[in-house]
Design a protein around this motif. Structure first.
Motif, mmCIF file in Angstrom:
data_model
loop_
_atom_site.group_PDB
_atom_site.id
_atom_site.type_symbol
_atom_site.label_atom_id
_atom_site.label_comp_id
_atom_site.label_asym_id
_atom_site.label_seq_id
_atom_site.Cartn_x
_atom_site.Cartn_y
_atom_site.Cartn_z
ATOM 1 N N ALA A 81 33.101 22.333 74.586
ATOM 2 C CA ALA A 81 33.157 23.042 75.865
ATOM 3 C C ALA A 81 32.622 24.464 75.768
ATOM 4 C CB ALA A 81 34.593 23.061 76.391
ATOM 5 N N ARG A 82 32.431 24.983 74.549
ATOM 6 C CA ARG A 82 31.858 26.320 74.408
ATOM 7 C C ARG A 82 30.399 26.371 74.862
ATOM 8 N NH1 ARG A 82 33.371 29.023 68.632
ATOM 9 N NH2 ARG A 82 32.247 30.754 69.629
ATOM 10 N N GLY A 83 29.752 25.224 74.954
ATOM 11 C CA GLY A 83 28.368 25.184 75.422
ATOM 12 C C GLY A 83 27.421 25.947 74.525
ATOM 13 N N LEU A 84 27.551 25.811 73.235
ATOM 14 C CA LEU A 84 26.726 26.553 72.281
ATOM 15 C C LEU A 84 25.258 26.145 72.397
ATOM 16 C CD1 LEU A 84 29.144 26.296 69.229
ATOM 17 C CD2 LEU A 84 28.798 28.273 70.718
ATOM 18 N N PRO A 85 24.328 27.075 72.186
ATOM 19 C CA PRO A 85 22.897 26.772 72.359
ATOM 20 C C PRO A 85 22.431 25.716 71.367
ATOM 21 C CG PRO A 85 23.198 28.929 71.331
ATOM 22 C CD PRO A 85 24.548 28.485 71.774
ATOM 23 N N ALA A 86 21.780 24.693 71.884
ATOM 24 C CA ALA A 86 21.317 23.589 71.054
ATOM 25 C C ALA A 86 19.880 23.243 71.413
ATOM 26 C CB ALA A 86 22.219 22.367 71.250
#
Length: 420
Positions: A136-141
């Motif tokens: 849920a942190r939505g880290l850049p991928a």
């Protein structure tokens, strides 16, 4: 009842001796008890069942030093052991002569067969909880991928852990894990329970086993069947690869559990951050080992969780995986490990250092120090800092991070995160 005295000479000849016994046709249960003076030695416990020809070749389970008895029936078994037909023929108790006194140790094995056996009931299951996952942190991928939070080293009542699978998974949900590898010692008895429990608590439970000897431990990830810990370590890794699993070397620097097995090839993954190393986060032993071991080793972390009573903390450290978008599956998790799409932080909600192709992202790391493998460092400013990976100086206005692998530290030199 079988009584034998084992000496240091016996241990030098066979560290895992067999105590054979006969099972007659139509038996419904096997029950074994082990007794010895625990103040004078450490002896592990396991079992081989009879195959179709009546020989003791079928692995039926292992409890190591965690239990002094086990029972096996067609439909149920003591955690750590596999239920199934009680086949007539020769069975064998497998002993692990882990520690013996100089004058030897008397060991008594009591075997009972019959219509029933006592199987321990698991503790009551806690109610599933709603908690935000690391994803849920939505880290850049990179395109088509997303980052999920995992812990790749944990134990249950199926070996020497204190919690049931449900209790452990409940804790994983509370901690915000998306993925948890359940890696009980030298057994796969927990594997059949994982899909249902994982679905119940909303955590993907990856089947694993910790291949455990006194000369080092290795995790084998995937639903790939039992790995024979009594064979050379090179054989473990070749079998894991042949069965499409993924292997790691666990806590290669760790007291009397440090890795001592000679290897002709290395497994894909290396546990470069382990819970015990977080007790002194300025310790650079794992960072020093990594380039010597091989910078192509995929970094993972593991809490080696056994019991909250001893202060263990699940998800500390946390391994981040860039997995294909969509529902989590064993194949997607294993593919991310194989391809090296990992990063490690000290917790699910802590600062994280991620690589996406040719860029490095430091998230929630304002004021931290970034250090590359050559020792170059820079102070980071901001909640999301982007740098060019494997570049010194700057390119297109984006600063270079130097040459990987990379680690992130506090100004006091305490480890925060790392990645390739």
């Amino acid at each position: 009842m079988i009584r034998r005295r084992f000496t240091l000479e016996d241990r030098a000849t066979a560290i895992w001796p067999l105590v054979p016994f006969e099972v007659t046709p139509h038996e419904e249960a096997v029950e074994v008890e082990l007794d010895f003076d625990r103040a004078r030695g450490v002896v592990d416990l396991g079992c081989l069942g009879a195959d179709a020809s009546g020989e003791p070749t079928l692995w039926r389970g292992w409890s190591g030093g965690a239990r002094s008895r086990f029972a096996i029936t067609r439909d149920d078994a003591t955690p750590g052991y596999l239920p199934g037909e009680v086949t007539a023929g020769t069975w064998a108790v497998v002993l692990g002569l882990h520690q013996l006194p100089s004058d030897g140790l008397e060991i008594t094995v009591t075997i009972r067969t019959g219509a029933s056996a006592r199987i321990e009931e698991e503790p009551a299951a806690p109610t599933p909880v709603e908690a935000p996952r690391g994803s849920a942190r939505g880290l850049p991928a990179a395109p088509g991928l997303r980052w999920v939070a995992g812990d790749f080293h944990a134990h249950t009542l199926h070996s020497d852990g204190a919690l049931s699978i449900r209790q452990l998974t409940h804790l994983a949900a509370q901690e915000g894990l998306d993925v948890l590898a359940v890696t009980d010692h030298n057994t796969t008895s927990h594997h059949r329970h994982l899909p249902g429990v994982g679905a119940e608590y909303g955590v993907h439970l990856l089947p694993g086993q910790e291949v455990t000897t006194s000369r080092g431990h290795s995790n084998a990830f995937g639903d790939i069947g039992w790995i024979d810990f009594r064979t050379p370590a090179d054989d473990w890794f070749s079998v894991v690869a042949a069965r499409d699993g993924v292997a790691s070397v666990n806590h290669p620097l760790s007291g009397d559990c440090s890795w001592q097995h000679p290897l002709s090839t290395h497994p894909g993954c290396l546990e470069v951050l382990h819970s015990t190393w977080l007790k002194d986060r300025t310790w650079t032993g794992p960072w020093a080992l990594w380039p010597v071991w091989g910078l192509d080793a995929v970094p993972i972390g593991g809490s080696d969780f056994h019991s909250p009573a001893r202060g263990d903390q699940l998800a500390r450290p946390t391994t981040w995986l860039a997995v294909d978008e969509g529902a989590l599956t064993n194949d997607r998790v294993l593919d991310a490990l194989r391809l090296g799409r990992t990063a490690v932080s000290i917790g699910v909600r802590a600062a994280v250092l991620l690589r996406t192709d040719d860029e490095l992202h430091a998230i929630d790391a304002d004021g931290a120090v970034l250090i590359d493998i050559d020792g170059r460092s820079r102070i980071l400013h901001g909640d999301h800092v982007r740098l060019r990976a494997d570049v010194v100086g700057s390119s297109d206005g984006v600063p270079g991070a130097g040459r990987g692998p990379y680690r992130l530290e506090t100004p006091d030199r305490e480890i925060l995160a790392l990645c390739s």
